[in-house]
Design a protein around this motif. Structure first.
Motif, PDB file in Angstrom:
ATOM      1  N   ASN A   1     -26.090 -10.077  26.384  1.00 54.41           N
ATOM      2  CA  ASN A   1     -25.464  -9.723  25.103  1.00 54.41           C
ATOM      3  C   ASN A   1     -25.283  -8.212  24.974  1.00 54.41           C
ATOM      4  N   ALA A   2     -26.283  -7.463  25.424  1.00 55.08           N
ATOM      5  CA  ALA A   2     -26.185  -6.000  25.375  1.00 55.08           C
ATOM      6  C   ALA A   2     -25.068  -5.508  26.289  1.00 55.08           C
ATOM      7  N   LYS A   3     -24.947  -6.134  27.453  1.00 49.94           N
ATOM      8  CA  LYS A   3     -23.883  -5.767  28.399  1.00 49.94           C
ATOM      9  C   LYS A   3     -22.513  -6.038  27.787  1.00 49.94           C
TER      10      LYS A   3
ATOM     11  N   ALA B   1     -21.844  -3.517  25.077  1.00 46.71           N
ATOM     12  CA  ALA B   1     -21.481  -2.220  25.654  1.00 46.71           C
ATOM     13  C   ALA B   1     -20.029  -2.230  26.123  1.00 46.71           C
ATOM     14  N   LYS B   2     -19.614  -3.350  26.740  1.00 45.79           N
ATOM     15  CA  LYS B   2     -18.210  -3.475  27.163  1.00 45.79           C
ATOM     16  C   LYS B   2     -17.288  -3.386  25.958  1.00 45.79           C
ATOM     17  N   ASP B   3     -17.633  -4.161  24.923  1.00 49.14           N
ATOM     18  CA  ASP B   3     -16.802  -4.167  23.717  1.00 49.14           C
ATOM     19  C   ASP B   3     -16.743  -2.783  23.086  1.00 49.14           C
TER      20      ASP B   3
ATOM     21  N   ALA C   1     -12.305   3.414  23.896  1.00 43.32           N
ATOM     22  CA  ALA C   1     -11.110   3.783  24.668  1.00 43.32           C
ATOM     23  C   ALA C   1      -9.850   3.531  23.863  1.00 43.32           C
ATOM     24  N   SER C   2      -9.814   2.424  23.161  1.00 45.09           N
ATOM     25  CA  SER C   2      -8.648   2.104  22.325  1.00 45.09           C
ATOM     26  C   SER C   2      -8.491   3.128  21.213  1.00 45.09           C
ATOM     27  N   ALA C   3      -9.611   3.508  20.589  1.00 43.70           N
ATOM     28  CA  ALA C   3      -9.552   4.503  19.519  1.00 43.70           C
ATOM     29  C   ALA C   3      -9.090   5.849  20.063  1.00 43.70           C
TER      30      ALA C   3
END
Length: 114
Positions: A85-87, A90-92, A98-100
């Motif tokens: 879940n942490a991984k 972190a991806k999200d 990056a999107s921001a």
């Protein structure tokens, strides 16, 4: 007369003492044999109780070990799920950052062109 009474008293005493030393009529065993049998029975009872206690202790130890193993496996599974879940989080977060950044850069570029 006194001698006769004393002799009868002694004879009665000897007869009573002799009767008391006879074997018990219900079992035919002497007091010593009863005590020996009671000691043997107590030894067997103690041995049986010790064996039962050892068996119960072993069963309790096995049950506790199984529960500890199950708890360890459950904790490992939950830790692995939490790490996954942490991984994913972190991806999200990286994608959102990056999107921001891209959106911000596009806004800056658009304003610069105006």
């Amino acid at each position: 007369m006194n001698k006769l009474l004393i002799a009868l008293g002694l004879a009665a005493s000897v007869a009573l003492v002799g009767c008391n030393k006879q074997e018990a009529p219900e079992t035919g065993a002497t007091t010593g044999e009863h005590l020996e049998n009671a000691a043997d029975q107590a030894g067997h009872d103690i041995s049986k109780a010790a064996d039962e206690a050892a068996a119960k202790t072993e069963a309790a130890t096995e049950e506790a070990t199984a529960k500890i193993d199950a708890a360890g496996e459950e904790a490992a599974a939950k830790t692995e799920a939490a790490a996954q879940n942490a991984k994913e989080a972190a991806k999200d977060a990286t994608v959102a950052t990056a999107s921001a950044v891209e959106d911000g850069a596009a806004n800056v570029k658009e304003r610069a062109q105006q």
